[in-house]
Design an enzyme around this catalytic site. Structure first.
Site, PDB file in Angstrom:
ATOM      1  CB  SER A 117      33.939  46.652  33.128  1.00  0.00           C
ATOM      2  OG  SER A 117      34.996  47.255  32.430  1.00  0.00           O
ATOM      3  CG  HIS A 176      38.301  45.336  36.258  1.00  0.00           C
ATOM      4  ND1 HIS A 176      38.241  44.558  35.130  1.00  0.00           N
ATOM      5  CD2 HIS A 176      37.391  46.318  36.093  1.00  0.00           C
ATOM      6  CE1 HIS A 176      37.325  45.046  34.304  1.00  0.00           C
ATOM      7  NE2 HIS A 176      36.802  46.115  34.861  1.00  0.00           N
ATOM      8  CG  ASP A 185      39.498  41.774  33.975  1.00  0.00           C
ATOM      9  OD1 ASP A 185      40.149  42.521  34.729  1.00  0.00           O
ATOM     10  OD2 ASP A 185      38.462  42.132  33.383  1.00  0.00           O
TER      11      ASP A 185
END
Length: 404
Positions: A277, A108, A75
């Site tokens: 996600s 994120h 990520d």
């Protein structure tokens, strides 16, 4: 760090990035304190994440906490300075974009890592991960910037990132990304991970962030051996934003998720911030629990356990919206299986023959009346009597008295 286990077809948590697709960046909710997410201001969320209860995680912790299991988060990096990640819980990892993998410019990757393995820090916060003793291996393939050039770079880094995670000893790979493009390099990297015994879990896709908003296959969730994940609301209903298709294997919470916010404590992220996600991270956490519980099981076996025990309306039916249903890690760790268990076919099991519905033809040809002759005779007798009576009546009417 756990040693790599080789198994049959693998279960891997993967979400794919492809050219032209922006990596999901979590969007802070504009709630009142302490729910607001503000950079450089440390705040904590008092309540426990709803997904912990909906997955029955606390009950599952009596059997497994993911201790020693390495979960690679491919990520935007993971902020290792967050209080939920004490020293040693986040491994050094590797960055493919410069700078350490233990930093995160977009938030994120840190949010994903928190859902998987945030440590309990007591009364300060209710946030805790699904597998609170798992180890996070950050694989940084993006700095989180938007733009086509950055998206192309992320796509180019994905396959090398997966390959490196396998070589570094990952037991589970989380890919909270998706694309409609089936890239050969990513397909090959995922296949190698599965052969190495890694569980790969991937996002099933988000409609509002996709270049192609129609339902259909998303990769690498659709690649063989990968667990594709859809996101559910607080009512365990798959969100409208989730892409539907045959690549969806299971579902998990993805709406208003409380998790780690870079170096600044906690935040609640909304479904507008790429809900699948977060759902993918919940499934990766569940896979980590199963990996500790069944250290010698193949990825295919772990995948089957998650699918067969998922919560769904009809035990025998899978659909393109929620797959086999919402994962239930405790049930996945305690169930006993044989070929009679409703749902997916277990590895090595006998495929169930689909039984065609029985069609019965109804003969509408009138049956002969065995008493038809008698009925005809009676009718003629009745008709004769009626005619005789009518004749007598008419005769009387025609006899007119004389002299009248």
């Amino acid at each position: 760090m756990m040693r790599r286990r080789t198994g049959a077809a693998g279960l891997v948590a993967v979400g794919l990035l492809a050219a032209g697709v922006v990596v999901p960046v979590a969007t802070p909710l504009a709630h009142a304190e302490p729910r607001a997410c503000t950079e450089n201001q440390v705040r904590y969320v008092a309540e426990e994440p709803g997904g912990i209860a909906r997955l029955g995680a606390r009950r599952a912790w009596g059997l497994s906490t993911g201790k020693g299991v390495v979960v690679a988060v491919v990520d935007s990096g993971v902020s290792a300075t967050n209080a939920h990640f004490p020293r040693g819980s986040v491994l050094p990892g590797r960055s493919f974009v410069g700078g350490p993998a233990t930093t995160d410019e977009s938030s994120h990757g840190t949010a994903i890592a928190g859902i998987i393995a945030a440590r309990d820090i007591g009364e300060r916060s209710g946030v805790v991960g699904v597998a609170p003793d798992a180890l996070i291996l950050p694989v940084k393939i993006t700095g989180g910037e938007a733009g086509d050039d950055e998206a192309q770079q992320r796509a180019a880094n994905l396959a090398p990132g997966i390959t490196w995670a396998v070589s570094a000893g990952a037991d589970v790979i989380n890919l909270s990304l998706s694309t409609a493009a089936d890239r050969p390099d990513v397909r090959a990297a995922v296949a190698a991970a599965v052969r190495a015994g890694v569980v790969v879990v991937a996002s099933g896709g988000n409609r509002d962030q996709a270049a192609e908003v129609k339902d259909g296959l998303r990769f690498p969730a659709a690649n063989p051996g990968v667990i594709g994940v859809a996101a559910t609301t607080g009512s365990d209903v798959v969100t409208e934003d989730s892409i539907h298709g045959p690549h969806v294997d299971v579902a998990a919470p993805g709406d208003d998720v409380a998790t780690t916010f870079r170096a600044w404590g906690d935040c609640i992220f909304s479904q507008e911030g790429q809900s699948s996600s977060y759902a993918t991270a919940y499934v990766s956490g569940a896979a980590a629990l199963l990996r500790q519980r069944f250290p010698s099981a193949s990825p295919a076996d772990l995948t089957y356990r998650l699918q067969a025990t998922a919560s769904r309306g009809t035990r025998t039916v899978r659909d393109d919206v929620s797959g086999w249903g919402v994962v239930q890690p405790y049930e996945a760790m305690t169930a006993t299986f044989d070929d009679s268990v409703a749902g997916p076919v277990r590895p090595g099991g006998t495929p169930r023959a689909s039984v065609a519905p029985r069609v019965t033809t109804v003969d509408l040809t009138p049956s002969p009346d065995p008493r038809a002759g008698d009925r005809t005779t009676v009718l003629w007798l009745l008709l004769g009597v009626a005619v005789a009576v009518l004749g007598l009546g008419m005769g009387r009417m025609l006899r007119v008295p004389r002299g009248s």
